[in-house]
Every structure is written in C-alpha cells, then in structure tokens.
Design an enzyme around this catalytic site. Structure first.
Site, PDB file in Angstrom:
ATOM      1  N   LEU A  20     -28.469  23.867   4.894  1.00 14.48           N
ATOM      2  CA  LEU A  20     -28.180  24.918   5.855  1.00 14.48           C
ATOM      3  C   LEU A  20     -27.005  24.416   6.683  1.00 14.48           C
ATOM      4  CD1 LEU A  20     -29.077  27.672   6.972  1.00 14.48           C
ATOM      5  CD2 LEU A  20     -30.548  26.438   8.577  1.00 14.48           C
ATOM      6  N   ARG A  97     -32.109  19.989   3.837  1.00 14.78           N
ATOM      7  CA  ARG A  97     -31.327  19.359   4.897  1.00 14.78           C
ATOM      8  C   ARG A  97     -30.443  20.367   5.633  1.00 14.78           C
ATOM      9  NH1 ARG A  97     -25.877  17.130   2.511  1.00 14.78           N
ATOM     10  NH2 ARG A  97     -25.611  18.569   0.770  1.00 14.78           N
ATOM     11  N   GLU A 195     -13.334   9.379  -4.671  1.00 16.75           N
ATOM     12  CA  GLU A 195     -14.244   9.305  -5.820  1.00 16.75           C
ATOM     13  C   GLU A 195     -13.523   8.742  -7.035  1.00 16.75           C
ATOM     14  OE1 GLU A 195     -16.664  13.199  -4.154  1.00 16.75           O
ATOM     15  OE2 GLU A 195     -15.183  13.405  -5.764  1.00 16.75           O
ATOM     16  N   SER A 225      -8.221  15.688  -6.904  1.00 23.72           N
ATOM     17  CA  SER A 225      -7.655  16.294  -5.703  1.00 23.72           C
ATOM     18  C   SER A 225      -7.240  15.211  -4.712  1.00 23.72           C
ATOM     19  CB  SER A 225      -8.665  17.256  -5.058  1.00 23.72           C
ATOM     20  OG  SER A 225      -9.868  16.593  -4.736  1.00 23.72           O
ATOM     21  N   GLY A 227      -6.101  15.927  -1.422  1.00 26.24           N
ATOM     22  CA  GLY A 227      -5.984  16.548  -0.116  1.00 26.24           C
ATOM     23  C   GLY A 227      -4.675  17.304   0.018  1.00 26.24           C
ATOM     24  N   GLY A 230      -2.165  17.780  -2.942  1.00 25.14           N
ATOM     25  CA  GLY A 230      -2.417  18.665  -4.061  1.00 25.14           C
ATOM     26  C   GLY A 230      -3.275  18.071  -5.151  1.00 25.14           C
ATOM     27  N   ASP A 257     -14.622  22.585  -3.004  1.00 18.49           N
ATOM     28  CA  ASP A 257     -15.469  23.588  -3.664  1.00 18.49           C
ATOM     29  C   ASP A 257     -14.642  24.798  -4.078  1.00 18.49           C
ATOM     30  OD1 ASP A 257     -17.561  21.856  -3.037  1.00 18.49           O
ATOM     31  OD2 ASP A 257     -17.921  22.859  -1.119  1.00 18.49           O
TER      32      ASP A 257
END
Length: 313
Positions: A20, A97, A195, A225, A227, A230, A257
């Site tokens: 949430l 969560r 990552e 990605s 940031g 690009g 996302d």
C-alpha cells in the site's frame, strides 16, 4: 475473476511483495524537523502493480496477480478495483506491507517496509493460481522483491512454468531473486545500474562502458536503466542507447516500472527495438514528472516521445 479468462492473449503481472503506497507531499524535506504535509496520496503499489496500472493506462489488456493479506491487502485490491485494473491476487494471512514516499517538488525519499511472512501452503496456492492465469497469456512480468517465506528461486520456477506455455517472460528484480530468475532464461531482463553492478560484481558502470559487460549476461535481451542517462539495450538484433537530451526533474519512484510496462507492450506488439526503447524512455520520463508512482500524464508522454534519441552502438 475466472482464473485466466481476463488475461488470455494479454499481459500478466506478478507482485509477490505488494504494498500500500502512501505519498506525503511537502515543500522541502529537512531531517530532524517537523513537516506540514500538503497532500497525501494512497495507491495500490509494488513494482508489478505499477506495471499493471501503466499498461491499463496505455490500453493494454492486463491482469495483476501476486500475494496480498490483511487490511492492507484488502485495500490494495479495492484500490485496483476503483481504477478498473483487473486483479487475481491470492490471499495470505499476514499483513501486506506499506511503502512511504516523502515527495518534494524535484525529488523524493522512500521508506520500504520488509513485507509479510508467507507460509508454504500460501506459496503453493499461488503457484497453482499462477499456472491457471499464465496459460494463454501473451507475456508475464515478474517484478520486485520476495517476501519472507517465498523461495529465493521463485522467479526461476515461475519463468520455467511460463515458458512451458510459450509465454514471453520479463524479469525486473534484484539480488539473489534476480540471479536465480536470470538462470531460467527470461526473454527480457531489466536491471537498473546498481542491480547490474551487483550481477556483474563491479562498481556501477556508465552506459558508455557497460556494453561488453552486459553482453555476458545470459538472456536474449537485457535493457539496463541508468536513471537520467537513459537506457542501454543489448539484444539478439543489436545494441542501442536511448535517452532524452535534458534530465527530467521530479519523483523517480516508479520510473523503472514505467520502463518495464513500455518494453512489455512493445514485446507483445513485436515493435522494432528502437521504437520500444523510445517509448520506454518517454514513459519513464513521464512517470518521473507524475506526482505518484505508477501513473503518467499521457500528454506528457507523447511530448517526451518526440524528444527521445535512440542510437545504435
């Protein structure tokens, strides 16, 4: 819903650690100070939920699934229903969560709760529901972290099940969940720069220096990605960089996302890679400009789409 009915031929998104999302809007965040909040936004969240909402906004047929429990889980499902996003979440006993974002006009600070504990029986129930839902889908997106109790190789198992039904698979996770999922050979992997560094065992690279390293990852297509710098895409059809010439200020929560949503839409529609990447950069930038994660202004997206630069490398 009837398992699988609404997703047939469309996209299934999986969020095993749904949340949430609560966003506090403040003029400026000062550590150690009291703040007056100008607005509070509450939304169903988690990476796969954001992807589902964005795909729904783009008009793509989508169903969101995952694990949701307690009052928070019920609220997640009701919020999705209010937005018209089809869902088929599997209930669990523990409370889902919350995530908290404190949003300033040009930046945001996030606080992520760890998530619920999932029992072996609940994980088995989800595996059964997933098998029904994925059958007949065009693609499945597996996003985000794993809650306690879900096996670390969960994404490997789900990708393997999807591949048995000839369903395209898109993976966006981190750490060991990403590493195990990658070993199942998803069609597309979307790491961010941190990552990617973790996967490669190196300091965070820059797009200009990451090409050969990305080629070592065992996936048909990798879109990394960076940031504001690009995207870097390495695929069986070639390699490209895609970016907007000027950085976009705002709330970056959910930009990744948005990138996944656009890439998955392009995968299902079989668009040429340069077009997929341009749409992914534009949708990500529009998400940065949006006040809360998982949303975009489509007019913003269309304007930004004209500015995206895609270069083959």
């Amino acid at each position: 819903m009837n398992p699988g009915a609404a997703v047939r031929g469309g996209i299934l998104t999986v969020t095993l650690n749904a949340a949430l999302d609560v966003t506090y809007h403040v003029p400026a965040l000062t550590p150690g100070a009291a703040h007056r909040v100008s607005r509070v936004d509450e939304r169903a969240g988690g990476k796969g939920v954001n992807v589902a909402r964005l795909l729904h906004t783009l008009g793509a047929p989508v169903v969101a699934t995952g694990l949701a429990g307690g009052a928070g889980g019920a609220r997640i499902r009701s919020l999705l229903a209010e937005e018209g996003v089809p869902e088929a979440f599997v209930p669990i006993e523990a409370e889902s969560r919350r995530t908290l974002v404190v949003a300033e006009p040009d930046s945001a600070t996030g606080f992520w709760e760890p998530g619920p504990a999932v029992t072996r029986q609940e994980w088995h129930a989800f595996r059964t529901r997933f098998t029904d839902l994925v059958r007949g889908a065009a693609a499945v997106v597996l996003s985000g972290s794993l809650p306690v109790g879900v096996p670390v190789d969960a994404y490997h198992a789900l990708i393997t099940a999807a591949r048995r039904d000839s369903v395209w698979t898109v993976l966006d996770s981190s750490g060991e969940a990403l590493r195990h999922g990658l070993s199942a050979g998803p069609d597309l992997v979307k790491p961010n720069v941190d990552e990617l560094a973790d996967l490669l065992g190196c300091p965070p690279p820059r797009p200009a220096t990451a090409l050969q390293a990305v080629r070592t990852l065992d996936a048909p297509a990798v879109v990394a990605s960076f940031g504001p710098d690009g995207l870097l895409a390495v695929t069986g059809e070639g390699a490209w960089r895609a970016y907007v010439p000027e950085p976009v200020a705002g709330n970056p929560t959910g930009a990744g996302d948005a990138c996944v949503a656009a890439l998955t839409s392009g995968l299902v529609r079989q668009r040429p890679w340069p077009e997929r990447l341009a749409e992914a950069v534009a949708l990500s930038a529009a998400a940065v400009r949006a006040p809360v994660a998982g949303s975009v202004d489509l007019s913003d997206y269309r304007r930004l789409r004209r500015d995206v630069i895609v270069k083959e490398i």
